[in-house]
Design a protein around this motif. Structure first.
Motif, short mmCIF file in Angstrom:
data_model
loop_
_atom_site.label_atom_id
_atom_site.label_comp_id
_atom_site.label_asym_id
_atom_site.label_seq_id
_atom_site.Cartn_x
_atom_site.Cartn_y
_atom_site.Cartn_z
N CYS A 1 0.96 -1.43 0.06
CA CYS A 1 -0.02 0.00 0.09
C CYS A 1 0.89 1.21 -0.07
O CYS A 1 1.80 1.44 0.83
N ARG A 2 0.74 2.23 -1.13
CA ARG A 2 1.68 3.23 -1.17
C ARG A 2 1.11 4.32 -0.01
O ARG A 2 1.96 5.25 0.07
N ALA A 3 -0.11 4.23 0.48
CA ALA A 3 -0.55 5.17 1.75
C ALA A 3 0.10 4.85 3.13
O ALA A 3 0.60 5.96 3.67
N CYS A 4 -0.11 3.66 3.32
CA CYS A 4 0.54 3.24 4.82
C CYS A 4 1.64 2.31 4.76
O CYS A 4 2.21 2.06 5.80
N GLY A 5 2.12 1.66 3.67
CA GLY A 5 3.22 0.75 3.52
C GLY A 5 3.06 -0.57 3.97
O GLY A 5 3.78 -1.32 4.02
N GLN A 6 1.75 -1.02 4.21
CA GLN A 6 1.49 -2.30 4.51
C GLN A 6 1.38 -3.18 3.42
O GLN A 6 1.20 -2.93 2.14
N ASN A 7 2.16 -4.61 3.59
CA ASN A 7 2.49 -5.52 2.58
C ASN A 7 1.43 -6.42 2.55
O ASN A 7 1.05 -6.72 3.76
N TRP A 8 0.91 -6.86 1.38
CA TRP A 8 -0.29 -7.95 1.19
C TRP A 8 0.12 -8.84 0.26
O TRP A 8 0.75 -8.76 -0.83
N MET A 9 -0.17 -10.24 0.79
CA MET A 9 -0.19 -11.25 -0.46
C MET A 9 -1.48 -11.40 -1.01
O MET A 9 -2.50 -11.34 -0.21
N VAL A 10 -1.95 -11.11 -2.26
CA VAL A 10 -3.09 -11.31 -2.96
C VAL A 10 -3.44 -12.46 -3.77
O VAL A 10 -2.53 -12.69 -4.74
N ALA A 11 -4.41 -13.23 -3.57
CA ALA A 11 -4.87 -14.20 -4.60
C ALA A 11 -6.20 -13.75 -5.27
O ALA A 11 -7.28 -13.37 -4.56
N GLN A 12 -6.05 -13.44 -6.57
CA GLN A 12 -6.98 -12.80 -7.16
C GLN A 12 -7.91 -14.11 -8.03
O GLN A 12 -7.50 -14.72 -9.11
N GLU A 13 -8.90 -14.43 -7.57
CA GLU A 13 -9.95 -15.63 -8.03
C GLU A 13 -10.98 -15.18 -8.98
O GLU A 13 -11.99 -14.74 -8.47
N SER B 1 -2.41 -23.12 -3.41
CA SER B 1 -3.21 -23.92 -4.29
C SER B 1 -4.67 -23.11 -4.50
O SER B 1 -5.13 -22.27 -3.69
N TYR B 2 -4.92 -23.50 -5.88
CA TYR B 2 -6.03 -22.78 -6.49
C TYR B 2 -7.38 -23.36 -5.66
O TYR B 2 -8.36 -22.47 -5.24
N GLU B 3 -7.22 -24.51 -5.24
CA GLU B 3 -8.38 -25.35 -4.55
C GLU B 3 -8.78 -24.41 -2.97
O GLU B 3 -9.68 -24.28 -2.78
N LEU B 4 -7.54 -24.04 -2.52
CA LEU B 4 -7.62 -23.50 -1.32
C LEU B 4 -8.30 -21.86 -1.34
O LEU B 4 -9.09 -21.52 -0.58
N ILE B 5 -8.08 -21.37 -2.42
CA ILE B 5 -8.40 -20.04 -2.65
C ILE B 5 -10.05 -20.15 -3.08
O ILE B 5 -10.95 -19.38 -2.54
N LEU C 1 -11.64 -20.77 0.40
CA LEU C 1 -11.70 -19.44 1.20
C LEU C 1 -12.77 -18.67 0.70
O LEU C 1 -13.53 -18.08 1.79
N GLY C 2 -12.97 -18.64 -0.55
CA GLY C 2 -14.30 -17.66 -0.92
C GLY C 2 -15.59 -18.45 -0.54
O GLY C 2 -16.33 -17.66 0.01
N ARG C 3 -15.72 -20.03 -0.53
CA ARG C 3 -16.88 -20.30 -0.19
C ARG C 3 -17.08 -20.27 1.15
O ARG C 3 -18.19 -19.95 1.68
N GLU C 4 -16.15 -20.31 1.98
CA GLU C 4 -16.11 -20.18 3.61
C GLU C 4 -16.60 -18.96 3.98
O GLU C 4 -17.20 -18.75 5.06
N ALA C 5 -16.14 -17.86 3.23
CA ALA C 5 -16.57 -16.54 3.55
C ALA C 5 -18.00 -16.09 2.97
O ALA C 5 -18.34 -15.06 3.23
N GLY C 6 -18.42 -17.18 2.22
CA GLY C 6 -19.96 -16.91 1.78
C GLY C 6 -19.89 -16.23 0.44
O GLY C 6 -21.02 -15.63 0.04
N HIS C 7 -18.88 -16.01 -0.14
CA HIS C 7 -18.56 -15.33 -1.35
C HIS C 7 -18.48 -16.42 -2.69
O HIS C 7 -17.71 -16.76 -2.99
N VAL C 8 -19.95 -16.84 -3.07
CA VAL C 8 -19.85 -17.75 -4.18
C VAL C 8 -20.73 -17.36 -5.34
O VAL C 8 -21.80 -16.48 -5.04
N ALA C 9 -20.41 -17.93 -6.32
CA ALA C 9 -21.04 -17.50 -7.53
C ALA C 9 -22.00 -18.69 -8.00
O ALA C 9 -21.74 -19.81 -7.61
N THR C 10 -23.15 -18.24 -8.80
CA THR C 10 -24.00 -19.27 -9.29
C THR C 10 -23.92 -19.47 -10.62
O THR C 10 -24.27 -18.20 -11.32
#
Length: 157
Positions: free
Chosen positions: A52-64, A96-100, A103-112
């Motif tokens: 983050c260029r504003a606060c300097g926080q580092n993130w690992m991001v998986a874009q599914e 692991s793509y399976e894990l990604i 994680l989406g499913r367990e967070a309730g963010h699923v597509a139909t």
């Protein structure tokens, strides 16, 4: 550099799942201040590290963006980012793509999918099986948020 009012890093948990295009525009707000530092590469096309260029926080991001359309973010420290950049040593959380997908499913963010045999579902089911040959039909169904019977049809089992 600690002007966290310009970003929303402080609003996120250490591990967060954010839907793409959510109604609150959270994804746009998050990525407005994140700069790409390193992509994992072709083998794990979904994975990258940002700062983050504003606060300097580092993130690992998986874009599914194939199935459930989510971003999975994990807060990482400078030592972890350095290991990624200098030695390609990535934490295991998003390797692991399976894990990604899970994680989406367990967070309730699923597509139909309206098409129960959508080519992207078929391709992803086969990719999951290729990545983990012993994966069960039930695990594939869970990751894709579809009935087991539909997962069997996707794999023609």
């Amino acid at each position: 550099m600690d002007n966290s009012t310009d970003c929303c890093c402080s609003e996120l948990a250490d591990m967060a799942v954010i839907g793409m295009g959510d109604a609150e525009g959270m994804d746009e707000r998050i990525f407005e201040t994140l700069d790409l530092v390193r992509n994992y590469g072709d083998e794990k096309w979904w994975l990258y590290a940002s700062t983050c260029r504003a606060c300097g926080q580092n993130w690992m991001v998986a874009q599914e963006e194939r199935i459930h359309d989510n971003y999975c973010l994990k807060r990482i420290d400078q030592d972890t980012l350095s290991a990624i950049v200098e030695h390609s040593r990535w934490p295991p959380d998003f390797l692991s793509y399976e894990l990604i997908l899970r994680l989406g499913r367990e967070a309730g963010h699923v597509a139909t999918f309206l098409d129960s045999r959508s080519p992207v579902l078929v391709e992803t089911a086969h990719d999951l099986r290729q990545a983990r040959p012993e994966i069960s039909i039930e695990d594939i169904a869970y990751a894709l948020a579809i009935p087991t019977k539909q997962a069997k049809r996707l794999l023609k089992v």
